[in-house]
Design a protein around this motif. Structure first.
Motif, PDB file in Angstrom:
ATOM      1  N   ILE A  56       0.818  -1.212   0.000  1.00 55.77           N
ATOM      2  CA  ILE A  56       0.000   0.000   0.000  1.00 55.77           C
ATOM      3  C   ILE A  56       0.853   1.264   0.000  1.00 55.77           C
ATOM      4  O   ILE A  56       0.552   2.225  -0.720  1.00 55.77           O
ATOM      5  CB  ILE A  56      -0.962  -0.017   1.206  1.00 55.77           C
ATOM      6  CG1 ILE A  56      -2.027  -1.099   0.998  1.00 55.77           C
ATOM      7  CG2 ILE A  56      -1.628   1.348   1.387  1.00 55.77           C
ATOM      8  CD1 ILE A  56      -2.992  -1.250   2.153  1.00 55.77           C
ATOM      9  N   SER A  65      -4.392   6.223  -6.980  1.00 54.93           N
ATOM     10  CA  SER A  65      -5.768   6.718  -6.903  1.00 54.93           C
ATOM     11  C   SER A  65      -6.150   7.580  -8.103  1.00 54.93           C
ATOM     12  O   SER A  65      -7.334   7.753  -8.393  1.00 54.93           O
ATOM     13  CB  SER A  65      -5.976   7.513  -5.613  1.00 54.93           C
ATOM     14  OG  SER A  65      -5.064   8.596  -5.547  1.00 54.93           O
ATOM     15  N   LEU A  86      -5.857  -4.726  -4.956  1.00 59.34           N
ATOM     16  CA  LEU A  86      -5.669  -3.450  -4.269  1.00 59.34           C
ATOM     17  C   LEU A  86      -6.071  -2.287  -5.175  1.00 59.34           C
ATOM     18  O   LEU A  86      -6.785  -1.370  -4.752  1.00 59.34           O
ATOM     19  CB  LEU A  86      -4.213  -3.293  -3.832  1.00 59.34           C
ATOM     20  CG  LEU A  86      -3.788  -4.034  -2.565  1.00 59.34           C
ATOM     21  CD1 LEU A  86      -2.280  -3.956  -2.382  1.00 59.34           C
ATOM     22  CD2 LEU A  86      -4.499  -3.447  -1.347  1.00 59.34           C
ATOM     23  N   LYS A  90      -9.355  -0.950  -3.384  1.00 56.98           N
ATOM     24  CA  LYS A  90      -8.972   0.158  -2.504  1.00 56.98           C
ATOM     25  C   LYS A  90      -8.892   1.488  -3.250  1.00 56.98           C
ATOM     26  O   LYS A  90      -9.346   2.519  -2.753  1.00 56.98           O
ATOM     27  CB  LYS A  90      -7.627  -0.133  -1.828  1.00 56.98           C
ATOM     28  CG  LYS A  90      -7.155   0.987  -0.895  1.00 56.98           C
ATOM     29  CD  LYS A  90      -5.880   0.610  -0.170  1.00 56.98           C
ATOM     30  CE  LYS A  90      -5.360   1.767   0.679  1.00 56.98           C
ATOM     31  NZ  LYS A  90      -6.338   2.200   1.704  1.00 56.98           N
ATOM     32  N   TYR A  91      -8.325   1.438  -4.472  1.00 61.35           N
ATOM     33  CA  TYR A  91      -8.072   2.691  -5.184  1.00 61.35           C
ATOM     34  C   TYR A  91      -9.076   2.964  -6.305  1.00 61.35           C
ATOM     35  O   TYR A  91      -9.028   4.023  -6.931  1.00 61.35           O
ATOM     36  CB  TYR A  91      -6.649   2.686  -5.752  1.00 61.35           C
ATOM     37  CG  TYR A  91      -5.591   2.616  -4.681  1.00 61.35           C
ATOM     38  CD1 TYR A  91      -5.172   3.763  -4.014  1.00 61.35           C
ATOM     39  CD2 TYR A  91      -5.019   1.401  -4.318  1.00 61.35           C
ATOM     40  CE1 TYR A  91      -4.200   3.701  -3.026  1.00 61.35           C
ATOM     41  CE2 TYR A  91      -4.047   1.328  -3.332  1.00 61.35           C
ATOM     42  CZ  TYR A  91      -3.643   2.480  -2.683  1.00 61.35           C
ATOM     43  OH  TYR A  91      -2.683   2.417  -1.699  1.00 61.35           O
TER      44      TYR A  91
END
Length: 225
Positions: A56, A65, A86, A90-91
């Motif tokens: 991360i 992002s 991920l 997450k992004y």
């Protein structure tokens, strides 16, 4: 377009070079400092960073992002899967693509939400088959955005397609588009009334889910009358 590529091997290098030449912003994440130095010398500064694509902290530093496309192209499927998950979960990267090193892992990737995978060994095999007359059926291209594949079909002497019209074959139902090349001529669109001859080559666009059904139909060799 901002593209992040995890893995600075042969695939990552050539892909990043093509994208940079096309005017896109590219960052390659690679753990080997020697590879990073080599790529920066050839591709320019600020195109690579040392790091692990499934960590991360590294992804935060890379600015994942804001990435439009995230590509995991390492030689380890487990790393590609972790990095892509991920990026996707997450992004929220809009397009996530994984290099597939072992074909039997494809279903695992899809079950975990990674729909876009590229199996280089499978692509190489199918392209070889497309060049060898002994193989009448070969997948030559995947159209990922529409979940379609382009397949090449040779009408051989013992093919169930010989002397049939397109409308009499599974192609009329399974192929969304078909072009025919005869005696080396440029491919031309066909209709249901087009009659196939030995030596013809067909190029068809088929839904990925229908490819194996079409292959199965065409492998059924009719016994001699």
């Amino acid at each position: 377009m901002y593209v992040i590529i995890v893995g600075g091997g042969e695939v990552g290098y050539y892909l990043s070079r093509e994208l940079i030449e096309a005017g896109h912003e590219v960052l390659v994440i690679e753990p080997d400092p020697r590879e990073v130095e080599r790529m920066e010398q050839e591709l320019g500064v600020n195109t690579t960073m040392i790091g692990e694509g499934c960590r991360i902290q590294c992804l935060n530093e890379a600015g994942v992002s804001r990435a439009d496309v995230f590509i995991a192209a390492t030689d380890a499927d487990e790393n590609n899967l972790a990095a892509c998950q991920l990026a996707m979960l997450k992004y929220k990267v809009p397009r996530v693509i994984a290099k597939l090193n072992r074909a039997h892992n494809r279903n695992i990737f899809r079950k975990l939400g990674i729909e876009h995978t590229v199996d280089l060994s499978d692509l190489l095999l199918e392209n070889f088959k497309a060049q060898i007359p002994a193989f009448p059926f070969a997948r030559v291209l995947t159209l990922g955005d529409v979940d379609m594949e382009v397949v090449q079909i040779r009408v051989t002497e013992d093919s169930p397609l010989v002397n049939k019209t397109i409308g009499e074959t599974p192609l009329s139902r399974l192929a969304h588009s078909t072009c025919l090349s005869r005696m080396g001529a440029a491919p031309q669109p066909v209709s249901d009334s087009t009659r196939l001859e030995m030596g013809d080559t067909l190029v068809c666009v088929v839904a990925r889910s229908d490819v194996e059904e079409l292959r199965s139909h065409l492998s059924k060799i009719q016994p001699p009358v």
